[in-house]
Design an enzyme around this catalytic site. Structure first.
Site, PDB file in Angstrom:
ATOM      1  N   HIS A 146       0.816  -1.218   0.000  1.00 34.15           N
ATOM      2  CA  HIS A 146       0.000   0.000   0.000  1.00 34.15           C
ATOM      3  C   HIS A 146       0.849   1.267   0.000  1.00 34.15           C
ATOM      4  CE1 HIS A 146      -4.040  -1.815   0.765  1.00 34.15           C
ATOM      5  NE2 HIS A 146      -3.263  -2.846   1.027  1.00 34.15           N
ATOM      6  N   ASP A 194       3.407   9.606  -0.621  1.00 29.41           N
ATOM      7  CA  ASP A 194       2.225   8.837  -0.234  1.00 29.41           C
ATOM      8  C   ASP A 194       2.016   7.737  -1.266  1.00 29.41           C
ATOM      9  OD1 ASP A 194      -0.098   8.304   1.248  1.00 29.41           O
ATOM     10  OD2 ASP A 194      -0.637  10.431   1.346  1.00 29.41           O
TER      11      ASP A 194
HETATM   12  C1  GDG Z   1      -2.048   3.879   3.379  1.00 30.66           C
HETATM   13  C2  GDG Z   1      -1.023   4.574   2.472  1.00 30.66           C
HETATM   14  C3  GDG Z   1      -2.705   4.489   0.621  1.00 30.66           C
HETATM   15  C4  GDG Z   1      -8.720   9.671   8.061  1.00 30.66           C
HETATM   16  N1  GDG Z   1      -9.143  10.375   9.117  1.00 30.66           N
HETATM   17  C5  GDG Z   1     -10.279   9.800   9.533  1.00 30.66           C
HETATM   18  C6  GDG Z   1     -10.562   8.712   8.706  1.00 30.66           C
HETATM   19  N2  GDG Z   1      -9.587   8.654   7.813  1.00 30.66           N
HETATM   20  C7  GDG Z   1      -9.541   7.655   6.726  1.00 30.66           C
HETATM   21  C8  GDG Z   1      -9.762   8.328   5.395  1.00 30.66           C
HETATM   22  C9  GDG Z   1      -9.066   7.371   4.436  1.00 30.66           C
HETATM   23  C10 GDG Z   1      -7.994   6.736   5.306  1.00 30.66           C
HETATM   24  O1  GDG Z   1      -8.285   7.043   6.659  1.00 30.66           O
HETATM   25  C11 GDG Z   1      -6.622   7.333   5.012  1.00 30.66           C
HETATM   26  O2  GDG Z   1      -6.165   6.782   3.834  1.00 30.66           O
HETATM   27  P1  GDG Z   1      -4.958   7.424   3.030  1.00 30.66           P
HETATM   28  O3  GDG Z   1      -4.849   6.720   1.730  1.00 30.66           O
HETATM   29  O4  GDG Z   1      -5.212   8.880   2.856  1.00 30.66           O
HETATM   30  O5  GDG Z   1      -3.652   7.266   3.914  1.00 30.66           O
HETATM   31  P2  GDG Z   1      -2.962   6.106   4.862  1.00 30.66           P
HETATM   32  O6  GDG Z   1      -3.733   5.904   6.091  1.00 30.66           O
HETATM   33  O7  GDG Z   1      -1.554   6.566   5.047  1.00 30.66           O
HETATM   34  O8  GDG Z   1      -3.016   4.763   3.987  1.00 30.66           O
HETATM   35  C12 GDG Z   1      -1.753   5.398   1.418  1.00 30.66           C
HETATM   36  C13 GDG Z   1      -3.592   3.684   1.551  1.00 30.66           C
HETATM   37  O9  GDG Z   1      -2.821   2.976   2.531  1.00 30.66           O
HETATM   38  C14 GDG Z   1      -4.424   2.645   0.779  1.00 30.66           C
HETATM   39  O10 GDG Z   1      -3.641   1.808  -0.004  1.00 30.66           O
HETATM   40  O11 GDG Z   1      -3.524   5.302  -0.193  1.00 30.66           O
HETATM   41  O12 GDG Z   1      -0.827   5.995   0.540  1.00 30.66           O
HETATM   42  O13 GDG Z   1      -0.152   5.407   3.224  1.00 30.66           O
HETATM   43  O14 GDG Z   1      -9.942   6.364   4.009  1.00 30.66           O
HETATM   44  O15 GDG Z   1     -11.133   8.469   5.189  1.00 30.66           O
HETATM   45  N3  GDG Z   1     -11.654   7.932   8.835  1.00 30.66           N
HETATM   46  C15 GDG Z   1     -12.519   8.245   9.843  1.00 30.66           C
HETATM   47  N4  GDG Z   1     -12.286   9.286  10.707  1.00 30.66           N
HETATM   48  C16 GDG Z   1     -11.191  10.078  10.585  1.00 30.66           C
HETATM   49  O16 GDG Z   1     -11.015  11.023  11.370  1.00 30.66           O
HETATM   50  N5  GDG Z   1     -13.617   7.498  10.006  1.00 30.66           N
END
Ligand code: GDG
Length: 445
Positions: A145, A353
């Site tokens: 990821h 990212d």
């Molecule tokens: C890894 C990789 C890759 C965030 N704050 C809250 C919340 N979130 C959820 C978002 C989103 C998820 O968390 C974050 O996903 P991201 O992709 O932005 O980042 P990482 O956590 O670093 O994820 C990344 C991912 O894996 C998938 O392959 O894209 O690059 O680092 O879904 O909505 N959810 C809730 N409350 C929050 O305050 N419920």
């Protein structure tokens, strides 16, 4: 994770994408329960909503060494451009091996003959070869990821050969971007001198395919949530409580040093300082979700961000109208979607990212066809989201200009860009991603 109703899977796109498939095929989800337990315990499997779940125990001291240590203090920074110094500690590495072995043994015990196993992410990179050694009948896939680093960085890892060797236990390895595939191929050929041609790596007894599978979100679910009455009401309540500003700027991230939160705050402050933005007319909401709080780099990052928020608010706010609304909280998902809808400009400015799902969730939420996404060139999502205002977040001036450009953008251009972003997103949701990977995996043998 445990809730009042008992054990349930953590919410998120991955679960939503894989759950229906597991239910249909009668598959088992093997993972950590989210709570430390004795490493010798043999937790019972259980059944939730048509799917078998099998927890793997991880003890409190393993959590420290394996999870907070090797996974998040060695691999995570190294795989993100070495943005922070990694700690390379042999005890942490041993714990990483031990926990990976435990996953491999558990999988070897439960996987039916000739079945397919799909392993996820950097915490489990040794599982593929460990599993293949015990169960050569299985078809093994792995998805990373996060980014895979360039060979010059990856070489720093004292156990670099082991990691590559173990990943090569797969039949298929999926990455987010073409560059990650190229980096992995370069590491495998440089370090292990394997033969690589056309996305296939030759091992003595099998081939490993490597390819790109950019992850996405459950677009339909986010759109439905965004369209709901409750979300619309919540959105207008948010805007009212923010003092009905002209433009709401928004940041939503795990509080991680890879996400570039501090830079973004500084660029916002500089635009206020130079009079390009104006307190009262322009407001920034920053949600920073707590994460890995036991790791020192994360404690430092939090302290820096919170000091910065205090400084900027102290300088530019007036009583009752702060320029930055900062939440160090995990919000319910429906509240997050209401915030996305309330955000006129979304700031996604990571230094690095793998993909960044927040950018995609913002676009899916904007069923009104309006809103501007400012997106770092260093997010995997930048490859697809070409209609975003793309920016190099290391360049202070460029970041400030991108923010101002987004704020001042004419409605016509905003709608045109959002239409482009939305039409690309419609064609690539998380279910398609999972199907694509699993189809490719099943045809490797
Ligand atoms: C890894 C990789 C890759 C965030 N704050 C809250 C919340 N979130 C959820 C978002 C989103 C998820 O968390 C974050 O996903 P991201 O992709 O932005 O980042 P990482 O956590 O670093 O994820 C990344 C991912 O894996 C998938 O392959 O894209 O690059 O680092 O879904 O909505 N959810 C809730 N409350 C929050 O305050 N419920």
């Amino acid at each position: 994770m445990r809730t009042e109703e008992g054990w349930t899977p953590s919410p998120g796109g991955l679960v939503r994408a894989l759950w229906p498939m597991l239910r249909e095929t009668g598959g088992t989800w093997v993972g950590w329960s989210g709570e430390p337990s004795s490493a010798d315990s043999t937790p019972e499997g259980f059944h939730v909503d048509g799917v078998d779940l099998l927890p793997v125990p991880i003890s409190a001291s393993e959590l420290e060494l394996y999870y907070e240590g090797f996974s998040n203090d060695a691999l995570w920074p190294l795989y993100h451009d070495a943005l922070r110094e990694s700690t390379y500690d042999v005890d942490q590495w041993e714990a990483y091996r031990t926990v990976n072995e435990r996953f491999a043994v558990t999988l070897a015990n439960v996987a039916p003959e000739d079945s397919v196993v799909w392993i996820h992410d950097y915490q489990l990179q040794l599982v593929p070869a460990m599993l293949r050694a015990q169960r050569p009948d299985l078809t093994i896939g792995f998805f990373l990821h996060i980014p895979f680093p360039p060979v010059e960085l990856f070489r720093r890892l004292p156990w670099r050969d082991d990691v590559i060797e173990h990943l090569l236990g797969c039949d298929l390895i999926g990455f987010q971007r073409p560059k990650d595939v190229a980096n992995f191929a370069a590491c495998a050929t440089d370090l292990l001198h394997v033969d690589h041609h056309d996305g296939i790596i030759e091992n003595p007894d099998h081939q490993t395919r490597i390819n790109v599978f950019p992850i996405s979100i459950d677009v339909e679910e986010v759109e439905e949530m965004a369209a709901g009455r409750a979300t619309r009401q919540r959105m207008s309540r948010i805007r009212t409580r923010l003092g009905d500003p002209e433009v709401v700027l928004l940041g939503v991230d795990r509080l991680d040093y890879t996400k570039g939160i501090g830079l973004r705050l500084r660029a916002f402050a500089a635009a206020l300082e130079e009079g390009r933005l104006e307190a009262g007319r322009h407001v920034l909401v920053q949600v920073a979700t707590p994460t890995r709080e036991a790791v020192e780099h994360y404690q430092d990052e939090r302290a820096q961000i919170e000091r910065l928020v205090g400084e900027i608010n102290g300088r530019f706010s007036s009583i009752g109208t702060p320029v930055i609304h900062y939440l160090y909280q995990t919000l319910p998902y429906d509240e997050l979607v209401a915030l996305y809808r309330a955000g006129d400009v979304m700031l996604v400015t990571p230094f690095r990212d793998g993909m960044n799902l927040v950018a995609k969730e913002y676009v899916a939420s904007h069923i009104d066809g309006d809103g501007v996404l400012v997106l770092s060139e260093f997010a995997g999502a930048a490859e697809e989201m070409v209609d975003a205002v793309q920016v190099n977040p290391h360049d202070d001036q460029a970041l400030q200009d991108a923010i101002v450009q987004a704020v001042e953008m004419h409605r016509h251009e905003r709608r045109e860009r959002m239409a482009g972003l939305r039409s690309r997103l419609q064609g690539s949701d998380v279910e398609g991603w999972a199907n694509h990977f699993l189809t490719a995996l099943r045809t490797t043998r």
